[in-house]
Enzyme design. Sequence first.
Site, PDB file in Angstrom:
ATOM      1  N   ASP A 467       1.695  34.041  27.271  1.00 28.27           N
ATOM      2  CA  ASP A 467       2.838  34.939  27.408  1.00 28.27           C
ATOM      3  C   ASP A 467       2.395  36.321  26.967  1.00 28.27           C
ATOM      4  OD1 ASP A 467       4.570  33.140  28.267  1.00 28.27           O
ATOM      5  OD2 ASP A 467       5.752  32.923  26.450  1.00 28.27           O
ATOM      6  N   ASP A 790       7.668  30.073  24.770  1.00 27.87           N
ATOM      7  CA  ASP A 790       8.647  30.140  23.676  1.00 27.87           C
ATOM      8  C   ASP A 790      10.041  29.720  24.125  1.00 27.87           C
ATOM      9  OD1 ASP A 790       9.189  32.270  25.282  1.00 27.87           O
ATOM     10  OD2 ASP A 790       8.818  33.820  23.780  1.00 27.87           O
ATOM     11  N   ASP A 794      10.204  26.870  29.280  1.00 29.45           N
ATOM     12  CA  ASP A 794       8.745  26.723  29.284  1.00 29.45           C
ATOM     13  C   ASP A 794       8.351  25.276  29.039  1.00 29.45           C
ATOM     14  OD1 ASP A 794       8.133  29.370  29.764  1.00 29.45           O
ATOM     15  OD2 ASP A 794       8.264  29.919  27.654  1.00 29.45           O
TER      16      ASP A 794
END
Length: 1180
Positions: A467, A790, A794
């Site tokens: 990310d 997070d 996901d």
Amino acid sequence: MANNTADHPPGNSVADGNQEGDFGITVMDLRDLMELRSGEAVTKIADSYGDVQGLCRRLKTSPIEGLSGNPVDLEKRHTAFGKNFIPPKKPKSFLALVWEALQDVTLIILEIAAVISLGLSFYHPPGGDSELCGETASGVEDEGEAQAGWIEGAAILFSVAIVVLVTAFNDWSKEKQFRGLQSRIEQEQKFTVIRKGQVIQIPVSELVTGDIAQIKYGDLLPADGILIQGNDLKIDESSLTGESDQVRKSLEKDPMLLSGTHVMEGSGRMVVSAVGLNSQTGIIFTLLGAGDGDEEKKIKKGKRWGGDKSKTQDGIALEIQPLKSEVESEEKEPEVEVKQVKRVQITKKEKSVLQGKLTKLAVLIGKAGLIMSAVTVVILILYFVIDTFGVQGRPWLKECTPIYIQYFVKFFIIGVTVLVVAVPEGLPLAVTISLAYSVKKMMKDNNLVRHLDACETMGNATTICSDKTGTLTMNRMTVVQAYLGDTHYKKVPEPDVIKPSTLEVLVNSIAINSAYTTKILSPAKEGGLPRHVGNKTECSLLGFVLELKRDYQPIRDEIPEEKLYKVYTFNSSRKSMSTVLKNTDGSGFRMYSKGASEIVLRKCSRILDTNGEPRIFKPKDRDEMVKVVIEPMACDGLRTICVAYRDFPAEAGEPNWDNEADILNELTCICVVGIEDPVRPEVPDAILKCQRAGITVRMVTGDNINTARAIATKCGILLPGEDFLCLEGKEFNQLIRNDQGEVEQERLDKVWPKLRVLARSSPTDKHTLVKGIMDSTVLETRQVVAVTGDGTNDGPALKKADVGFAMGIAGTDVAKEASDIILTDDNFTSIVKAVMWGRNVYDSISKFLQFQLTVNVVAVIVAFTGAIRDSPLKAVQMLWVNLIMDTLASLALATEPPTESLLLRKPYGRNKPLISRTMMKNILGHAVYQLTIIFTLLFAGENIFNIDSGRNAPLHSPPSEHYTIVFNVFVMMQLFNEINARKIHGERNVFEAIYRNPIFCSVVLGTFVLQIVIVQVGGKPFSCTALTIDQWLWCVFIGVGELLWGQLISAIPTHHLKFLKEAGHGTHKEDVPENEMNEGDDEIDHAEMELRRGQVLWFRGLNRIQTQMDVVYTFQTGQAPVPGALRRQPSVVSQHNDAKTVSSPTHVGLSSSSLSANSAGATPLPTPAVAASSSTAGSE
């Protein structure tokens, strides 16, 4: 009303919480209530309590101000309604672990052999001319010596006892370590409640019935509760019901919230109605025999459900542990640590790289050992029989039978010890110690490992999909630019340059249209930065309000959450958040919106001009604005957010709030802000290390492509002049999907090798990319993928990846549950440390193997050749060598700390053998040296040292100096070879950084001291006799020769030794038979197929679970006969086939199949995968 708010009469204050007397409701009332669903629950609440407000009054709590927090009141609630804690299963006692260690097959064979040997040694045949039995009886000096025959049997039993105690102690300390880790994390897990009108976070175990808890997107509910107020609340209840559809919760239709379920969308407040063993999850666990102790007895008295408790107590390993630790706590079989860890998730992903290779290697070595030991026994017996009855031509006399049998037993013992030495029993121990040691140390490097083998898999990682926000950047967001009133401000403008009306609507929009849990608090330390609590993007907007010299709190106080009419919470498909207010003057409604600028601007038809008046905003104006404002901001690495509003006049009537497309349209743009999230200073260096280590870092972000490209360039993911791809989610999908919209692997294979940045991506894109890279066969080796995430959505990607990293700070409970490792500091640098530790684990195991296999080869050949007449290494001595090898060497070599040099080589990959050519060269090279020395000493030692020969000694003869020297030299060579084993890549300096590993130094010294004791005072049990100082010095000198020989071996170039074979390869996909590679199945390591014969036990276990499931099912149907009640579909397939640990002991969810495991063995499964596991349901 759309917002589902209970009306709160003012009379119910916090003081009520301190009233004396009983509560107006009992535990059983609440339990009965929580078993109802939807309409029935609403009816029951209305009939019995009036409304939720009435229920709160009975529980003596205020829906607005919560409990008083008075310790006396809290204690009363604990007594009346129980604590929020499900007691974990008692750990196995030390004796139970000893018993388990005794189950080892080779040890059992040894025990039997030793007992027979003992029995025969006490049996003396009456009379008879011992001469007639041949030389078997000769050479016995005196009666006392003959009586000492029992010593060998006793010594073997003693050695077995030591091996067992060491194994049991290791298991016990391991379990203790994991429980310690668990309890540490339990205290860290907090939940938001309101007490005395203040929003505070308390440990989950301190929640009490009557608490008012705030719930939001991504939470995992720690207790049962009833909704008081909710905004667009959707819950995933698949962990309890097996239904994968998200359930919308509202006061009118379904206010019941259950522990162990996940909040997938929205936010709200609930009154806690059942905790611990009384919650729905607690009840199921009690049924499965998880909650032993007082509370269970109490429940048994109060409830009439039964079931044979004795059956449910054993046979099911439900680990009850906190979400964040979930390092498998191994309540069932601690001694098979490495295998156990994977059993929980074998359907989730294939076995770990190391595990697959080790399984293959163990099977190989086991077969070789078995053949060698069988051949040894056969040769010994044949030689004895031919020599005694053939060559010497003696008859088999009745009185000689016990003596002959004693010989056969001795041969059998030698054969078994060959097997014991050949099979590297220390391997599981080495793997366990190495992994457990690494896990402990990784905690200090901010890696909380939930699945032990993830730590080793990380060493093989070839790709990291990271990310951007919070991992590569600092996640400390600040507004640095703004486009407001037709002007692009390069820094935050002064409030006086903005029209008051524009400023008013802007401040209101930001204050109201953001989660009320998001706040900016004063700095923790004087002179520090203000603390950002909650969503970081919203914090930056609130900071923007503060910089405009305005305050958001008074606005929130004036319009509390209960007054919000409708909230469209942020989710990955909307990429925006909107809040609707009903105007107090009756002039209709106003909606405030904010979200990704290009998405929200597309829905704007007006924009506020310099005078604060809305003017028409056409598509061409929008394109102009994107070019002039948004792209330049994004190219500076800024995230752009658009803030807008819309008025709904009263005349038009109330709109249909469920028709989102119409509602989120015709907006008026207030402003566009550019938010900076600086790159973490240590990240560029960490990414460079990854690239040097052969790991490709890819950025997968939901942000604008220009922002992503700018940040990727700053990080070093994109390098100038290189031909890399940066794609948006939409473009990526066009490239990889065919006309039917299906993902094609061939198309994907053309894209992913060059892809470095995937922007504006959805969680599905992330999952597709991860799966595509893992399934790809473009490169020689199968890619090992690590992913960070997070958000709740996901989950699928984290689960699919070889290693999933969840964010400890920004991550939701759902993401953490789907992950293998939790980054407690959300920092990319910690991932690089995980790679280093992973490679270190792999190398530690290889070091141990190099050492152990050298010993194995030598010991087996010596014992085998000794079979011609008499093995120079006795059973007890071999067991001692085994003990040094197994326990102490695994401890010494598995605790080597990692060095930066580990990051200078490429990943090994899945198919690289565990024992490389260099290691094979070392193993065979050292074996040659050791065998040469031992055979020289064996056949010429008596001449060299001028002592009596120990060869051809009769039964029960005293230990000879000759054989003692052979044994001592053998151990000395192993001891110095242990130092050689510290290096496996042909390095010259084997002493490098040896001082950094005190465990290694102390083990080597400790072993040396023990060897002195054994030789000097071991006597008959160890078949040793004391040596002189001269003889000792020669033994040590020959041992030191190992180090010099090691230098000689490393000077031989490996590439010239083409004849050397490698061992312990990974499984190639093409090796797997076609019929076993079903589309839906993830591959399982097929080396294990050879070990499947013993899996009858597994089916017995299934049978047991079946019985327990029947109890659960009966309970569910018996206690809740109503149609809407908590149901269990008997044949639901889940993505996990085991009990799924989800959170702290207070609330444990079961994956749907854990309660329908009975069907796995019996019922044909209809519909494929009806239910996803709790964390994936609804998010793909």
